[in-house]
Scaffold this active site. Structure first.
Site, PDB file in Angstrom:
ATOM      1  N   GLU A   1     -10.635 -38.345 -32.112  1.00 29.79           N
ATOM      2  CA  GLU A   1     -11.337 -39.533 -31.613  1.00 29.79           C
ATOM      3  C   GLU A   1     -12.663 -39.679 -32.364  1.00 29.79           C
ATOM      4  O   GLU A   1     -13.177 -40.777 -32.542  1.00 29.79           O
ATOM      5  CB  GLU A   1     -11.566 -39.432 -30.096  1.00 29.79           C
ATOM      6  CG  GLU A   1     -11.738 -40.786 -29.418  1.00 29.79           C
ATOM      7  CD  GLU A   1     -11.763 -40.709 -27.892  1.00 29.79           C
ATOM      8  OE1 GLU A   1     -12.739 -40.176 -27.337  1.00 29.79           O
ATOM      9  OE2 GLU A   1     -10.823 -41.201 -27.236  1.00 29.79           O
TER      10      GLU A   1
ATOM     11  N   GLU B   1      -6.965 -45.532 -15.507  1.00 30.26           N
ATOM     12  CA  GLU B   1      -6.201 -44.378 -15.015  1.00 30.26           C
ATOM     13  C   GLU B   1      -6.963 -43.670 -13.895  1.00 30.26           C
ATOM     14  O   GLU B   1      -6.412 -43.347 -12.843  1.00 30.26           O
ATOM     15  CB  GLU B   1      -5.952 -43.376 -16.152  1.00 30.26           C
ATOM     16  CG  GLU B   1      -5.005 -43.848 -17.232  1.00 30.26           C
ATOM     17  CD  GLU B   1      -5.697 -44.620 -18.347  1.00 30.26           C
ATOM     18  OE1 GLU B   1      -6.807 -45.153 -18.136  1.00 30.26           O
ATOM     19  OE2 GLU B   1      -5.109 -44.713 -19.446  1.00 30.26           O
TER      20      GLU B   1
ATOM     21  N   LYS C   1     -17.203 -41.287 -16.882  1.00 28.40           N
ATOM     22  CA  LYS C   1     -18.513 -41.669 -17.415  1.00 28.40           C
ATOM     23  C   LYS C   1     -18.818 -43.124 -17.044  1.00 28.40           C
ATOM     24  O   LYS C   1     -19.862 -43.437 -16.513  1.00 28.40           O
ATOM     25  CB  LYS C   1     -18.501 -41.466 -18.933  1.00 28.40           C
ATOM     26  CG  LYS C   1     -19.797 -41.815 -19.611  1.00 28.40           C
ATOM     27  CD  LYS C   1     -19.748 -41.456 -21.088  1.00 28.40           C
ATOM     28  CE  LYS C   1     -20.919 -42.109 -21.814  1.00 28.40           C
ATOM     29  NZ  LYS C   1     -20.943 -41.826 -23.241  1.00 28.40           N
TER      30      LYS C   1
ATOM     31  N   HIS D   1       7.564 -18.570 -33.579  1.00 21.84           N
ATOM     32  CA  HIS D   1       9.008 -18.763 -33.421  1.00 21.84           C
ATOM     33  C   HIS D   1       9.375 -20.238 -33.392  1.00 21.84           C
ATOM     34  O   HIS D   1      10.477 -20.593 -32.974  1.00 21.84           O
ATOM     35  CB  HIS D   1       9.479 -18.059 -32.138  1.00 21.84           C
ATOM     36  CG  HIS D   1       9.241 -16.584 -32.195  1.00 21.84           C
ATOM     37  ND1 HIS D   1      10.142 -15.708 -32.758  1.00 21.84           N
ATOM     38  CD2 HIS D   1       8.171 -15.839 -31.831  1.00 21.84           C
ATOM     39  CE1 HIS D   1       9.646 -14.480 -32.698  1.00 21.84           C
ATOM     40  NE2 HIS D   1       8.450 -14.535 -32.145  1.00 21.84           N
TER      41      HIS D   1
ATOM     42  N   LYS E   1      -5.842 -50.752 -24.620  1.00 17.35           N
ATOM     43  CA  LYS E   1      -6.251 -50.983 -23.219  1.00 17.35           C
ATOM     44  C   LYS E   1      -6.172 -52.475 -22.905  1.00 17.35           C
ATOM     45  O   LYS E   1      -5.668 -52.881 -21.850  1.00 17.35           O
ATOM     46  CB  LYS E   1      -7.710 -50.540 -23.012  1.00 17.35           C
ATOM     47  CG  LYS E   1      -7.951 -49.056 -23.006  1.00 17.35           C
ATOM     48  CD  LYS E   1      -9.423 -48.791 -22.689  1.00 17.35           C
ATOM     49  CE  LYS E   1      -9.823 -47.366 -22.955  1.00 17.35           C
ATOM     50  NZ  LYS E   1     -11.256 -47.129 -22.813  1.00 17.35           N
TER      51      LYS E   1
ATOM     52  N   GLY F   1     -17.973 -38.844 -24.187  1.00 15.64           N
ATOM     53  CA  GLY F   1     -16.979 -38.256 -23.289  1.00 15.64           C
ATOM     54  C   GLY F   1     -16.421 -36.947 -23.829  1.00 15.64           C
ATOM     55  O   GLY F   1     -16.320 -35.948 -23.119  1.00 15.64           O
ATOM     56  N   ARG F   2     -16.069 -36.930 -25.104  1.00 17.78           N
ATOM     57  CA  ARG F   2     -15.436 -35.732 -25.680  1.00 17.78           C
ATOM     58  C   ARG F   2     -16.440 -34.617 -25.951  1.00 17.78           C
ATOM     59  O   ARG F   2     -16.075 -33.547 -26.423  1.00 17.78           O
ATOM     60  CB  ARG F   2     -14.659 -36.108 -26.943  1.00 17.78           C
ATOM     61  CG  ARG F   2     -15.474 -36.850 -27.991  1.00 17.78           C
ATOM     62  CD  ARG F   2     -14.557 -37.534 -28.998  1.00 17.78           C
ATOM     63  NE  ARG F   2     -15.263 -38.345 -29.977  1.00 17.78           N
ATOM     64  CZ  ARG F   2     -15.571 -39.617 -29.811  1.00 17.78           C
ATOM     65  NH1 ARG F   2     -15.295 -40.225 -28.675  1.00 17.78           N
ATOM     66  NH2 ARG F   2     -16.186 -40.288 -30.777  1.00 17.78           N
TER      67      ARG F   2
HETATM   68  O1  F6P Z   1     -10.563 -44.476 -23.857  1.00 15.67           O
HETATM   69  C1  F6P Z   1     -11.184 -43.400 -24.449  1.00 15.67           C
HETATM   70  C2  F6P Z   1     -12.267 -42.879 -23.574  1.00 15.67           C
HETATM   71  O2  F6P Z   1     -13.318 -43.775 -23.538  1.00 15.67           O
HETATM   72  C3  F6P Z   1     -12.734 -41.507 -24.007  1.00 15.67           C
HETATM   73  O3  F6P Z   1     -13.626 -41.552 -25.048  1.00 15.67           O
HETATM   74  C4  F6P Z   1     -13.272 -40.977 -22.735  1.00 15.67           C
HETATM   75  O4  F6P Z   1     -13.437 -39.584 -22.805  1.00 15.67           O
HETATM   76  C5  F6P Z   1     -12.194 -41.405 -21.785  1.00 15.67           C
HETATM   77  O5  F6P Z   1     -11.813 -42.689 -22.235  1.00 15.67           O
HETATM   78  C6  F6P Z   1     -12.581 -41.458 -20.333  1.00 15.67           C
HETATM   79  O6  F6P Z   1     -13.665 -42.310 -20.088  1.00 15.67           O
HETATM   80  P1  F6P Z   1     -14.476 -42.272 -18.753  1.00 15.67           P
HETATM   81  O7  F6P Z   1     -15.092 -40.916 -18.612  1.00 15.67           O
HETATM   82  O8  F6P Z   1     -15.509 -43.365 -18.855  1.00 15.67           O
HETATM   83  O9  F6P Z   1     -13.522 -42.542 -17.614  1.00 15.67           O
END
Ligand code: F6P
Length: 555
Positions: free
Chosen positions: A364, A214, A208, A395, A519, A278-279
């Protein structure tokens, strides 16, 4: 904009508190004395059947929960969300994931933007692109059609697409497959690309913000792998690296300038808007990998499933409004019966990532300890959501749900029809499977008394160990089959449950400031991990000694 109502000051909260202080649930008796109980508490929601009757719910509790909904102004808050008010106050944003699945002829203008037209224009772009990839019209730099889609993203840009891909595997076009890279652990990218053919690979960088450490790290690493592998194959002759990146990389983002800076042609960037959290984004351009492998028709059906539930939630009275009732029940369990966690137990192997997906959605969203006005809450908020598919969980951890000391409300999910109709001799495997599904909720609800245990000839000294107290609350969710539409409805159901709980608690369910400190510290600490002694010296003694252990042991 309304201000949050303190739920503890409502008369409904007091009524629920009074019920809870002398509460002795007895599901056996409640079912015996009311033959209509199952009917009364079973509802249809789109193509889902939802049975709430095995919850710790009586008419009095139901009335108090509905009164609570009214007192915290659930209706006004719901209308505010659907109409695009900026209910995400800490980020000053509208919350409009429900607009992502409105039909093209719906109308909604927010902040001067024709939201429905924008959504459908973007969907058309995604569907056109998906069709080009599916038909083989879109080719890589050496002219070969795409066979593998690699989505690079994390959190909301990963969990939803992975979960849906796994859930809808039977709908994936033959000859196409998807992989998902999320973790900055180099293992993830390493394992996922090691057997890939770069000539037939399409990478979607989904972020987003297009700033997430990452995702951007993985995107650079995979870009490097792609160019290196093409070069090694001699496949780059006559083509530039820039051309290869344009043919093998597309993006999903709200930040198109950053996409271009990465080397991706902005024409191949699929956008969404800051009013999609995002979620809550799997039904936006974040689902581009799904539109490709499942096909636009199935993706559109998926959206219809969401919309079915949106319309129900927006319009149904609270006493038959499934997301509202399930959200209110979660408040009842969390705030009055001391439940700390909530299990989600799909009897569908295809849904094996559903609990992980729900963890981001629910935790979240509702892991907050101040109200949206900034005041500390004086009551518990978000539960821990967790789960595994049945029967595997039976189980492993069901022991604790059946006989432990903690109350663990659980949602059981199952489908009447299997994808794989397999027999073990004469026995239908799906029947054996669902026999377990029905048995578990029955055992949890009705338990087994000491007399029943004795009647089986159990020695007296182990009778108590074999007693099942019962009265463990469960919700059963069923559908005819796990289709794209059904899955969309299932996701929307949990989105709205989460919203309802957030409204009762008066919190902003749409920000996520709690992920920021980690972060920031990771950025500050990483030089120490790379050997910077000055940065290392500034750390607390525990962190310092852990990093020293790492430095001493790193080859
Ligand atoms: O760090 C949490 C977060 O902001 C989430 O809410 C989001 O889904 C995820 O990181 C990834 O963010 P992006 O889509 O901006 O890379």
């Amino acid at each position: 904009m309304t201000t949050p109502v303190d739920p503890t000051l409502t008369s409904a909260w007091k009524a629920l508190g009074a019920i809870a202080t002398d509460f002795h649930p007895n599901l056996r008796e409640w079912f015996d004395s009311d033959p209509e109980r199952a009917n009364k508490f079973t509802f249809d929601l789109g193509q889902l059947r939802v049975d709430l009757s095995k919850n710790l719910l009586t008419d009095d509790i139901l009335s108090a929960l509905i009164e609570l909904a009214d007192e915290v102004k659930l209706r006004e808050r719901t209308d505010a969300m659907f109409s695009g008010e900026h209910i995400n106050v800490t980020e000053d944003r509208a919350v409009l994931h429900t607009a992502l699945r409105k039909p093209a002829d719906a109308e909604l203008t927010v902040d001067g933007q024709d939201v429905v037209a924008d959504v459908h224009a973007e969907l058309k772009k995604i569907y056109d692109f998906a069709n080009r990839v599916r038909s083989g019209d879109w080719v890589g730099v050496t002219g070969k059609p795409i066979e593998t889609v690699v989505n690079i993203g994390i959190g909301g840009s990963d969990l939803g697409p992975v979960m849906v891909y796994e859930a809808l595997k039977p709908y994936v076009k033959e000859g196409l497959s998807a992989r998902y890279i999320s973790n900055i652990d180099p293992t993830d990218a390493g394992e996922k690309v090691k057997d890939l053919d770069p000539e037939t690979t399409l990478v979607i960088v989904a972020s987003k913000t297009f700033t997430t450490l990452e995702t951007l790290t993985n995107a650079r690493v995979v870009r490097e792998w792609l160019l290196r592998s093409l070069r090694e194959k001699g496949a780059l002759e006559g083509a530039s690296e820039a051309d290869a990146v344009r043919k093998h990389f597309v993006a999903v983002s709200t930040a198109l300038d950053k996409v271009e800076a990465f080397g991706i042609d902005p024409v191949n960037a699929f956008g969404f808007w800051n009013w999609v959290g995002g979620r809550y984004s799997v039904d936006s351009a974040v689902g581009t990998s799904l539109a490709i492998v499942l096909g636009p028709e199935n993706f559109a059906e998926f959206l219809v499933g969401f919309h079915d539930v949106d319309e129900h939630f927006r319009t149904a009275e609270w006493n038959r409004n499934v997301p509202a009732l399930m959200g209110l029940l979660n408040v009842w369990y969390t705030n009055f019966l001391d439940a700390h966690t909530h299990a989600v137990l799909p009897y569908a192997q295809y849904l094996h990532r559903f609990p992980a997906y729900l963890q981001q959605l629910t935790m979240e969203s509702n892991g907050k300890s101040v109200t949206y006005a900034g005041d500390p809450v004086t009551y518990h908020t978000g539960e821990v959501f967790w789960g595994e598919p049945g029967t595997n969980g039976q189980h492993a951890f069901y022991q604790l749900i059946h006989q432990g000391t903690r109350l663990i409300p659980a949602d059981f999910i199952a489908f009447a029809n299997p994808t794989w109709a397999i027999k073990d001799g004469d026995a239908d495997m799906h029947e054996l499977f669902l026999g377990n599904f029905f048995a578990q909720t029955k055992a949890l609800a009705f338990g087994k008394t000491a007399d029943e245990v004795r009647a089986e000839g159990t020695p007296e000294e182990i009778v108590s160990a074999r007693v099942f107290e019962g009265n463990k609350p469960t919700t059963s969710i069923m559908a005819a089959a796990l289709t794209p539409r059904v899955l969309g409805s299932l996701i929307a159901l949990y989105e709205h449950i989460t919203f309802v709980q957030g409204v009762v608690w008066g919190i902003d369910s749409f920000d996520q400031w709690g992920v920021e400190l980690g972060k920031q510290l990771a950025k500050e600490l990483t030089p120490a991990v790379a050997g910077d002694r000055d940065v290392l010296a500034k750390q607390d003694s525990s962190t310092r000694s852990l990093i020293e252990f790492y430095l001493d042991n790193r080859n």
